[in-house]
Design an enzyme around this catalytic site. Structure first.
Site, mmCIF file in Angstrom:
data_model
loop_
_atom_site.group_PDB
_atom_site.id
_atom_site.type_symbol
_atom_site.label_atom_id
_atom_site.label_comp_id
_atom_site.label_asym_id
_atom_site.label_seq_id
_atom_site.Cartn_x
_atom_site.Cartn_y
_atom_site.Cartn_z
ATOM 1 N N VAL A 87 0.849 -1.192 0.000
ATOM 2 C CA VAL A 87 0.000 0.000 0.000
ATOM 3 C C VAL A 87 0.885 1.242 0.000
ATOM 4 O O VAL A 87 2.109 1.155 -0.129
ATOM 5 C CB VAL A 87 -0.974 -0.010 1.200
ATOM 6 C CG1 VAL A 87 -1.819 -1.280 1.193
ATOM 7 C CG2 VAL A 87 -0.232 0.118 2.533
ATOM 8 N N GLU A 89 3.169 4.551 0.916
ATOM 9 C CA GLU A 89 4.277 4.685 1.865
ATOM 10 C C GLU A 89 3.859 5.552 3.045
ATOM 11 O O GLU A 89 4.341 6.670 3.224
ATOM 12 C CB GLU A 89 5.488 5.325 1.185
ATOM 13 C CG GLU A 89 6.459 4.401 0.491
ATOM 14 C CD GLU A 89 7.019 3.285 1.348
ATOM 15 O OE1 GLU A 89 8.088 3.464 1.946
ATOM 16 O OE2 GLU A 89 6.387 2.229 1.408
ATOM 17 N N SER A 116 9.829 0.884 0.856
ATOM 18 C CA SER A 116 11.132 1.250 0.312
ATOM 19 C C SER A 116 11.856 2.259 1.190
ATOM 20 O O SER A 116 13.035 2.535 0.968
ATOM 21 C CB SER A 116 10.969 1.844 -1.092
ATOM 22 O OG SER A 116 10.172 3.015 -1.043
ATOM 23 N N HIS A 137 11.426 -5.936 -0.173
ATOM 24 C CA HIS A 137 11.414 -4.749 -1.030
ATOM 25 C C HIS A 137 11.656 -5.124 -2.485
ATOM 26 O O HIS A 137 12.783 -5.387 -2.899
ATOM 27 C CB HIS A 137 12.470 -3.748 -0.542
ATOM 28 C CG HIS A 137 12.535 -2.508 -1.364
ATOM 29 N ND1 HIS A 137 13.686 -1.768 -1.518
ATOM 30 C CD2 HIS A 137 11.585 -1.868 -2.101
ATOM 31 C CE1 HIS A 137 13.448 -0.728 -2.299
ATOM 32 N NE2 HIS A 137 12.183 -0.773 -2.678
ATOM 33 N N ASN A 187 18.762 2.137 -2.286
ATOM 34 C CA ASN A 187 18.453 3.572 -2.264
ATOM 35 C C ASN A 187 19.593 4.377 -1.648
ATOM 36 O O ASN A 187 19.881 5.504 -2.077
ATOM 37 C CB ASN A 187 17.158 3.835 -1.498
ATOM 38 C CG ASN A 187 15.935 3.610 -2.364
ATOM 39 O OD1 ASN A 187 16.002 3.668 -3.584
ATOM 40 N ND2 ASN A 187 14.808 3.336 -1.731
#
Length: 504
Positions: A87, A89, A116, A137, A187
């Protein structure tokens, strides 16, 4: 087995399709009425396209579609062995999903969040059974991206971790186990290239086009950092960068620049708005003064060489028809090569007049693009004559004086941050390389790249840039420095103080 997916957006659809293609029965649920059914229709079209492209067979597409169905309520997920939440963030939204799921699935079901950016431990804080909870992830688009970061929480059981790994591998994807920390692995690792590129331009050393050109052609990145930021959009990459900077307590290596924020706040987001670092649909570079030198009608000037790379410089220049004299006083220019330092400081250290000096980046003597670095005060006509002569043989970019040229700065930043990720035990050195190549598309894993170049050389470049700028973003990772000092590979992990000690 039966797999549940909560959230029918882009990521939820991708995860659901991947599980169905792998042979699992999949239930897709979304709180918005009819969203799950709409998503199934889109998945069916996607499967048909993939079959036409030869990525899966037509029978596989038909069978996968038959394994998918929409769930009208979370209670329908009661027999699922794994449920993946995808769903928005939002911490509150995700915690609400898992609170409801715990009342509706079996006690042996694995619960996974596709977050994430949010902490897995924080999401799990309100769950009754955090031992069966972890992060899973996936990357967008799920069908094309082979990497999945698995992020255990502090209470995740070993059998749950093993089950999650088996599930991911069953999808035909590669898993890396990552510590629950800001940005996880990919990331975080991806910040180095973009932020260093931004600082090169902010320092007035080069243009966006020059940085992208060197990144692509000399270092082998699939896209230059500014091209990539324009593609993903400032509305995506600026908030992520700002968030990671904040959550890593203002680590200077993650610091962006005012121009990045300015584009974001001005709504110049890149390709999606027609203007970012470049203008679209026609990609129009923002040319700076040092991009193009005035054409020179003069013959190539005689040059001298100096410094520890003098022999290499002489051979390189002579091969390209540049006359080299052994007497500096007789030369129009003195050519030097530097690692981590700018041309001005290199010339001064050698006792050569910086106003008659240029620096060539011979990091890779066979690089497709030659970078020529020019200190202030050097006659433009003389530099133009040299550049024009060299351009008869190869492409040349002429930039302003800066420690580390372009390529050295970019590569050292990428490697240094990866070493810090290893130092913090966010992932193993091997998994760092796997994640960066699969998740970011880099030509090499940063630690393998460090070994190819030489850890000591990267240390030297970082030390030179730090000495020249005193900017903490160039402080060398102790993890890297230790391997350089010991002559070890950067894929060599640290001693694990938590490992059991054999009894004699």
């Amino acid at each position: 087995m039966r797999v549940g997916v909560v959230g029918a957006g882009v990521m939820g659809r991708g995860i659901a399709a991947a599980a169905a293609v792998a042979g699992h029965e999949v239930l897709l649920y979304d709180v918005i009425p009819d969203a799950a059914q709409t998503a199934l229709d889109e998945i069916e079209q996607s499967l048909e396209r993939r079959a036409l492209q030869g990525k899966i067979t037509e029978p596989e597409a038909v069978l996968a579609r038959g394994r998918l169905r929409a769930a009208g309520a979370l209670t329908e997920l009661s027999l699922c062995r794994i449920v993946v939440e995808a769903v928005i963030e939002s911490l509150e939204a995700k915690q609400q999903v898992f609170s409801a799921l715990e009342d509706n699935v079996g006690t042996d079901a694995i619960l996974a969040t596709n977050t994430s950016s949010l902490s897995v431990a924080v999401i799990a804080r309100g769950t009754a059974h955090p031992e069966r909870f972890l992060g899973m992830h996936f990357f967008n688009p799920v069908s094309a991206m082979d990497l999945v970061e698995i992020v255990p929480g502090p209470a995740t059981g070993p059998e749950v971790l093993a089950g999650a790994q088996a599930f991911i591998r069953g999808l035909g994807k590669t898993d890396v186990v990552v510590r629950d920390s800001p940005g996880f692995l990919v990331n975080l690792a991806g910040r180095a290239l973009a932020t260093e590129a931004l600082h090169i331009v902010q320092d007035g050393a080069a243009s966006f086009r020059q940085v992208d050109t060197v990144a692509r052609r000399n270092l082998g990145f699939p896209l230059g950092p500014f091209e990539l930021m324009d593609l993903t959009g400032m509305d995506v990459n600026y908030p992520v960068t700002a968030n990671l900077f904040e959550h890593n307590f203002a680590d200077d290596r993650l610091r962006s620049t005012w121009y990045h924020r300015w584009l974001f706040e001005a709504g110049m987001l890149g390709r999606k708005t027609g203007q970012g670092y470049y203008a679209y649909p026609e990609r129009t570079p923002d040319l700076s003064a040092q991009d193009v030198l005035p054409p020179s009608g003069n013959d190539v000037p005689a040059v001298a060489v100096a410094g520890e790379f003098a022999a290499l410089l002489k051979d390189w220049l002579t091969e390209r028809g540049v006359p080299v004299t052994d007497v500096v006083a007789d030369a129009a220019l003195c050519v030097v090569a530097a690692e981590g330092l700018d041309a001005s400081r290199t010339a001064a250290a050698l006792g050569v007049d910086p106003r008659r000096t240029v620096a060539l980046d011979l990091w890779d003597p066979d690089a497709p693009v030659t970078v020529l670095m020019v200190p202030p005060g050097v006659p433009t006509e003389t530099v133009g004559a040299l550049a024009a002569h060299l351009r008869r043989r190869q492409d040349v970019e002429v930039i302003a004086d800066t420690p580390g040229y372009i390529g050295q700065r970019l590569l050292a930043a990428v490697i240094n941050l990866a070493c810090d990720i290893a130092q913090r035990r966010i992932a193993s050195p091997a998994d760092i390389d796997t994640a960066v190549t699969l998740g970011l598309g880099y030509p090499y894993g940063p630690l393998t790249w460090a070994d190819q170049v030489g850890p000591g050389r990267i240390v030297r470049i970082l030390d030179g840039m730090f000495e020249a700028t005193r900017d903490p973003r160039y402080r060398c990772s102790p993890w890297l420095r230790r391997r350089a000092a010991a002559g070890l590979s950067c894929l060599e992990p640290d001693y694990d103080p938590g490992a059991p000690v054999p009894q004699l």
